[in-house]
Write a protein that holds these residues in place. Structure first.
Motif, short mmCIF file in Angstrom:
data_model
loop_
_atom_site.label_atom_id
_atom_site.label_comp_id
_atom_site.label_asym_id
_atom_site.label_seq_id
_atom_site.Cartn_x
_atom_site.Cartn_y
_atom_site.Cartn_z
N ALA A 236 28.48 6.89 0.84
CA ALA A 236 28.52 6.69 2.29
C ALA A 236 29.42 7.73 2.95
O ALA A 236 29.08 8.28 4.00
CB ALA A 236 28.98 5.28 2.63
N ALA A 237 30.56 8.02 2.33
CA ALA A 237 31.47 9.03 2.90
C ALA A 237 30.77 10.38 2.97
O ALA A 237 30.92 11.11 3.95
CB ALA A 237 32.74 9.12 2.05
N TYR A 238 29.99 10.70 1.94
CA TYR A 238 29.24 11.96 1.95
C TYR A 238 28.16 11.94 3.05
O TYR A 238 28.04 12.89 3.83
CB TYR A 238 28.59 12.21 0.59
N LEU A 239 27.40 10.86 3.13
CA LEU A 239 26.30 10.78 4.10
C LEU A 239 26.80 10.71 5.54
O LEU A 239 26.15 11.24 6.45
CB LEU A 239 25.42 9.57 3.80
N LEU A 240 27.94 10.08 5.75
CA LEU A 240 28.44 9.86 7.11
C LEU A 240 29.46 10.90 7.56
O LEU A 240 29.96 10.83 8.68
CB LEU A 240 29.06 8.46 7.20
N GLY B 5 21.37 22.07 11.43
CA GLY B 5 20.80 22.01 10.09
C GLY B 5 21.82 22.40 9.03
O GLY B 5 22.95 22.75 9.33
N CYS B 6 21.41 22.33 7.81
CA CYS B 6 22.27 22.66 6.68
C CYS B 6 22.26 24.18 6.46
O CYS B 6 21.18 24.77 6.34
CB CYS B 6 21.76 21.97 5.42
N PRO B 7 23.42 24.81 6.40
CA PRO B 7 23.43 26.26 6.22
C PRO B 7 22.87 26.72 4.88
O PRO B 7 22.40 27.84 4.76
CB PRO B 7 24.91 26.63 6.36
N VAL B 8 22.87 25.85 3.89
CA VAL B 8 22.27 26.18 2.59
C VAL B 8 20.81 25.76 2.58
O VAL B 8 19.92 26.54 2.22
CB VAL B 8 23.05 25.52 1.43
N GLY B 9 20.54 24.54 2.99
CA GLY B 9 19.17 24.03 2.99
C GLY B 9 18.22 24.86 3.85
O GLY B 9 17.06 25.05 3.49
N ALA C 161 17.24 14.62 -0.41
CA ALA C 161 16.03 14.71 0.42
C ALA C 161 16.22 14.03 1.77
O ALA C 161 15.74 14.53 2.80
CB ALA C 161 14.83 14.11 -0.32
N THR C 162 16.94 12.92 1.79
CA THR C 162 17.20 12.23 3.05
C THR C 162 18.04 13.11 3.98
O THR C 162 17.74 13.23 5.17
CB THR C 162 17.91 10.89 2.80
N VAL C 163 19.08 13.72 3.44
CA VAL C 163 19.93 14.58 4.26
C VAL C 163 19.14 15.79 4.75
O VAL C 163 19.12 16.09 5.95
CB VAL C 163 21.19 15.03 3.48
N GLN C 164 18.48 16.49 3.85
CA GLN C 164 17.75 17.70 4.25
C GLN C 164 16.59 17.37 5.18
O GLN C 164 16.37 18.06 6.17
CB GLN C 164 17.27 18.47 3.00
N THR D 223 19.98 13.65 17.10
CA THR D 223 20.47 13.24 15.78
C THR D 223 19.95 11.86 15.37
O THR D 223 20.23 11.41 14.26
CB THR D 223 22.01 13.22 15.76
N ALA D 224 19.21 11.20 16.23
CA ALA D 224 18.79 9.81 15.97
C ALA D 224 18.04 9.66 14.65
O ALA D 224 18.29 8.71 13.90
CB ALA D 224 17.95 9.29 17.13
N ALA D 225 17.11 10.54 14.35
CA ALA D 225 16.33 10.40 13.11
C ALA D 225 17.20 10.62 11.89
O ALA D 225 17.05 9.92 10.88
CB ALA D 225 15.16 11.39 13.12
N PHE D 226 18.13 11.57 11.95
CA PHE D 226 19.06 11.79 10.84
C PHE D 226 19.88 10.52 10.62
O PHE D 226 19.99 10.03 9.49
CB PHE D 226 19.98 12.97 11.16
#
Length: 195
Positions: A85-89, A97-101, A158-161, A173-176
């Motif tokens: 959760a700490a990672y996801l939140l 977006g993700c600079p790597v993804g 996959a959820t994050v990306q 940001t609602a869908a994220f």
């Protein structure tokens, strides 16, 4: 824009990192890098053999930063669910977006084994780190023992990306946020005693 203590090579790498995130590889010209870094063409080619060499240094630094940021959340205290959760939140610039993804969508990065390697390695590291936490959580009874750690780790990434993609497409940001909440709800449910 940059610290006066930064060397020219540092300014060039930082400028390239920013431009890759904003424009992608194709949209990042040597001239744009030089302008953003406040460096001349001679300085750029003194420190780097060309755009691919500079881009590789920038991608590696971005990948290292992503790992460090992820590890700060994943390596913290708490249960497996709390660490995930700490990672996801954690705070993110979701609409950028993700600079790597984002680099996975760049055909020139994907076509280059050398440029693609730090992207692939970082995403593989993240899946592995998450799988270890899921395994640990399953063994401690914090998460369902029926979970496949590698599959759950892939689902988290996959959820994050995918959340970044949905957020950028909608401009919100609602869908994220909904994807993260849904995933955490799924991970938080354990089978009833005796099942």
């Amino acid at each position: 824009m940059y610290s006066e203590r930064m060397s020219t090579s540092e300014r060039l790498v930082e400028a390239t990192r920013e431009l890759l995130w904003e424009r992608g590889y194709v949209g990042t010209s040597p001239k744009a890098i030089q302008q953003r870094a406040g460096a001349g063409q001679g300085s750029m080619y003194h420190h780097f053999s060309g755009k691919p060499d500079l881009a590789l240094a920038a991608i590696r630094r971005t990948a290292d930063e992503l790992r460090a940021t992820a590890e700060a959340a994943l390596g913290g205290p708490g249960s497996a669910h709390e660490r995930i959760a700490a990672y996801l939140l954690r705070e993110r610039d979701v609409l950028r977006g993700c600079p790597v993804g984002r680099l996975t969508m760049d055909p020139d990065v994907i076509a280059s084994d050398e440029l693609r390697a730090p992207v692939d390695e970082t995403l593989a590291w993240l899946r592995g780190r998450l799988a270890d936490i899921v395994q640990e959580g399953s063994e401690r009874g914090e998460l369902s023992a029926a979970l496949d750690p590698a599959e759950v780790a892939a689902t988290i990434v996959a959820t994050v990306q995918g959340g970044y993609v949905l957020a950028r497409a909608s401009g919100s940001t609602a869908a994220f946020d909904a994807g993260v909440r849904g995933l955490l709800a799924l991970l938080g449910s354990r089978p009833a005693q005796g099942s």
